[in-house]
Design a protein around this motif. Structure first.
Motif, PDB file in Angstrom:
ATOM      1  N   GLU A  43       0.811  -1.221   0.000  1.00  0.00           N
ATOM      2  CA  GLU A  43       0.000   0.000   0.000  1.00  0.00           C
ATOM      3  C   GLU A  43       0.846   1.275   0.000  1.00  0.00           C
ATOM      4  O   GLU A  43       0.502   2.269  -0.635  1.00  0.00           O
ATOM      5  N   ALA A  44       1.960   1.264   0.695  1.00  0.00           N
ATOM      6  CA  ALA A  44       2.800   2.451   0.792  1.00  0.00           C
ATOM      7  C   ALA A  44       3.463   2.812  -0.538  1.00  0.00           C
ATOM      8  O   ALA A  44       3.826   3.964  -0.755  1.00  0.00           O
ATOM      9  N   LEU A  45       3.612   1.826  -1.424  1.00  0.00           N
ATOM     10  CA  LEU A  45       4.257   2.082  -2.715  1.00  0.00           C
ATOM     11  C   LEU A  45       3.258   2.385  -3.831  1.00  0.00           C
ATOM     12  O   LEU A  45       3.658   2.720  -4.945  1.00  0.00           O
ATOM     13  N   ILE A  46       1.985   2.292  -3.525  1.00  0.00           N
ATOM     14  CA  ILE A  46       0.957   2.524  -4.548  1.00  0.00           C
ATOM     15  C   ILE A  46       1.063   3.916  -5.181  1.00  0.00           C
ATOM     16  O   ILE A  46       0.917   4.037  -6.400  1.00  0.00           O
ATOM     17  N   PRO A  47       1.350   4.981  -4.405  1.00  0.00           N
ATOM     18  CA  PRO A  47       1.498   6.280  -5.082  1.00  0.00           C
ATOM     19  C   PRO A  47       2.582   6.267  -6.172  1.00  0.00           C
ATOM     20  O   PRO A  47       2.389   6.840  -7.246  1.00  0.00           O
ATOM     21  N   LYS A  79       7.365  18.139 -15.376  1.00  0.00           N
ATOM     22  CA  LYS A  79       7.259  19.237 -14.405  1.00  0.00           C
ATOM     23  C   LYS A  79       6.265  18.922 -13.303  1.00  0.00           C
ATOM     24  O   LYS A  79       6.507  19.220 -12.141  1.00  0.00           O
ATOM     25  N   GLU A  80       5.131  18.322 -13.658  1.00  0.00           N
ATOM     26  CA  GLU A  80       4.075  18.057 -12.682  1.00  0.00           C
ATOM     27  C   GLU A  80       4.380  16.866 -11.773  1.00  0.00           C
ATOM     28  O   GLU A  80       4.022  16.882 -10.608  1.00  0.00           O
ATOM     29  N   ASP A  81       4.994  15.826 -12.335  1.00  0.00           N
ATOM     30  CA  ASP A  81       5.158  14.584 -11.575  1.00  0.00           C
ATOM     31  C   ASP A  81       6.527  13.915 -11.683  1.00  0.00           C
ATOM     32  O   ASP A  81       7.035  13.403 -10.700  1.00  0.00           O
ATOM     33  N   GLY A  82       7.094  13.876 -12.870  1.00  0.00           N
ATOM     34  CA  GLY A  82       8.293  13.080 -13.108  1.00  0.00           C
ATOM     35  C   GLY A  82       9.481  13.439 -12.246  1.00  0.00           C
ATOM     36  O   GLY A  82      10.081  12.574 -11.604  1.00  0.00           O
ATOM     37  N   GLN A  83       9.827  14.726 -12.215  1.00  0.00           N
ATOM     38  CA  GLN A  83      11.017  15.098 -11.448  1.00  0.00           C
ATOM     39  C   GLN A  83      10.807  14.893  -9.955  1.00  0.00           C
ATOM     40  O   GLN A  83      11.719  14.469  -9.243  1.00  0.00           O
ATOM     41  N   GLY A  98       6.213  11.069   2.737  1.00  0.00           N
ATOM     42  CA  GLY A  98       7.052  12.076   2.101  1.00  0.00           C
ATOM     43  C   GLY A  98       6.894  12.176   0.602  1.00  0.00           C
ATOM     44  O   GLY A  98       7.465  13.070  -0.031  1.00  0.00           O
ATOM     45  N   PHE A  99       6.119  11.260   0.000  1.00  0.00           N
ATOM     46  CA  PHE A  99       5.954  11.269  -1.453  1.00  0.00           C
ATOM     47  C   PHE A  99       5.060  12.418  -1.889  1.00  0.00           C
ATOM     48  O   PHE A  99       4.095  12.761  -1.204  1.00  0.00           O
ATOM     49  N   HIS A 100       5.351  12.979  -3.051  1.00  0.00           N
ATOM     50  CA  HIS A 100       4.500  14.064  -3.570  1.00  0.00           C
ATOM     51  C   HIS A 100       3.186  13.486  -4.090  1.00  0.00           C
ATOM     52  O   HIS A 100       3.089  12.294  -4.384  1.00  0.00           O
ATOM     53  N   ARG A 101       2.191  14.327  -4.186  1.00  0.00           N
ATOM     54  CA  ARG A 101       0.879  13.911  -4.692  1.00  0.00           C
ATOM     55  C   ARG A 101       0.871  13.918  -6.211  1.00  0.00           C
ATOM     56  O   ARG A 101       1.333  14.873  -6.826  1.00  0.00           O
ATOM     57  N   ASP A 102       0.344  12.884  -6.776  1.00  0.00           N
ATOM     58  CA  ASP A 102       0.230  12.742  -8.219  1.00  0.00           C
ATOM     59  C   ASP A 102      -0.751  13.794  -8.757  1.00  0.00           C
ATOM     60  O   ASP A 102      -1.841  13.951  -8.216  1.00  0.00           O
ATOM     61  N   SER A 103      -0.384  14.508  -9.785  1.00  0.00           N
ATOM     62  CA  SER A 103      -1.230  15.583 -10.303  1.00  0.00           C
ATOM     63  C   SER A 103      -2.490  15.056 -10.985  1.00  0.00           C
ATOM     64  O   SER A 103      -3.501  15.763 -11.037  1.00  0.00           O
ATOM     65  N   LEU A 104      -2.448  13.835 -11.497  1.00  0.00           N
ATOM     66  CA  LEU A 104      -3.612  13.288 -12.198  1.00  0.00           C
ATOM     67  C   LEU A 104      -4.600  12.610 -11.251  1.00  0.00           C
ATOM     68  O   LEU A 104      -5.802  12.834 -11.336  1.00  0.00           O
ATOM     69  N   SER A 105      -4.095  11.787 -10.348  1.00  0.00           N
ATOM     70  CA  SER A 105      -4.996  11.043  -9.465  1.00  0.00           C
ATOM     71  C   SER A 105      -5.185  11.725  -8.120  1.00  0.00           C
ATOM     72  O   SER A 105      -6.114  11.408  -7.390  1.00  0.00           O
ATOM     73  N   GLY A 106      -4.298  12.654  -7.768  1.00  0.00           N
ATOM     74  CA  GLY A 106      -4.377  13.307  -6.467  1.00  0.00           C
ATOM     75  C   GLY A 106      -3.869  12.450  -5.328  1.00  0.00           C
ATOM     76  O   GLY A 106      -3.960  12.801  -4.172  1.00  0.00           O
ATOM     77  N   LYS A 107      -3.309  11.276  -5.655  1.00  0.00           N
ATOM     78  CA  LYS A 107      -2.811  10.345  -4.626  1.00  0.00           C
ATOM     79  C   LYS A 107      -1.332  10.464  -4.470  1.00  0.00           C
ATOM     80  O   LYS A 107      -0.612  10.849  -5.294  1.00  0.00           O
TER      81      LYS A 107
END
Length: 152
Positions: free
Chosen positions: A5-9, A48-52, A143-152
């Motif tokens: 579950e922790a790696l799902i984002p 810019k939104e997610d990859g980096q 500590g993971f950033h939120r995905d711009s598409l799914s918000g997760k």
């Protein structure tokens, strides 16, 4: 494949990267509905939104916790992952800055991105799930950033 579950984002990010990779691998063929300029724009936006941020999550949060808890970390796999990160960054920079790019570079990035995601999902993540105690995987997830598409 069941993912902790922790790696799902991170796996959500990987899914979006695979969608981009598929489009980039088709670029310049009759199967593609987009020209390379459209794909480059989409890739730069995705970066810019997610990859980096995704790469930073893996390099600054996930790998250190893996290296701390794995009895015998797979150094070759970690090096391969980091090398691919550098290659992907290099290709993205080329696509952003070059006025004379081609479908070949777009295809190359698509193939590398596909290979990279599969390496992490099929080889690295299972090792991390096995080595790192749940408590520390959940802490890493925080500590993971939120995905711009799914918000997760």
């Amino acid at each position: 494949m069941k993912r902790h579950e922790a790696l799902i984002p991170l796996s959500h990010h990987h899914h979006h990267a695979l969608v981009m990779a598929l489009e980039m691998k088709k670029a310049g063929t009759e199967k593609s509905e987009k020209n390379y300029k459209q794909l480059i724009r989409e890739m730069i936006n995705f970066w810019k939104e997610d990859g980096q941020d995704h790469f930073r999550d893996e390099e600054d949060i996930l790998l250190p916790v893996y290296l701390e808890y794995a009895e015998q970390p797979n150094e070759g796999l970690v090096k391969q992952m980091l090398y691919q990160h550098a290659q992907i960054r290099c290709l993205i920079r080329h696509l952003r800055e070059s006025q004379n790019t081609s479908y070949d570079k777009v295809n190359e990035l698509g193939k590398l991105l596909d290979e990279h995601v599969r390496l992490e999902e099929r080889e690295l993540f299972p090792l991390i799930e096995e080595a790192v105690p749940d408590k520390y995987l959940y802490e890493a997830k925080g500590g993971f950033h939120r995905d711009s598409l799914s918000g997760k």
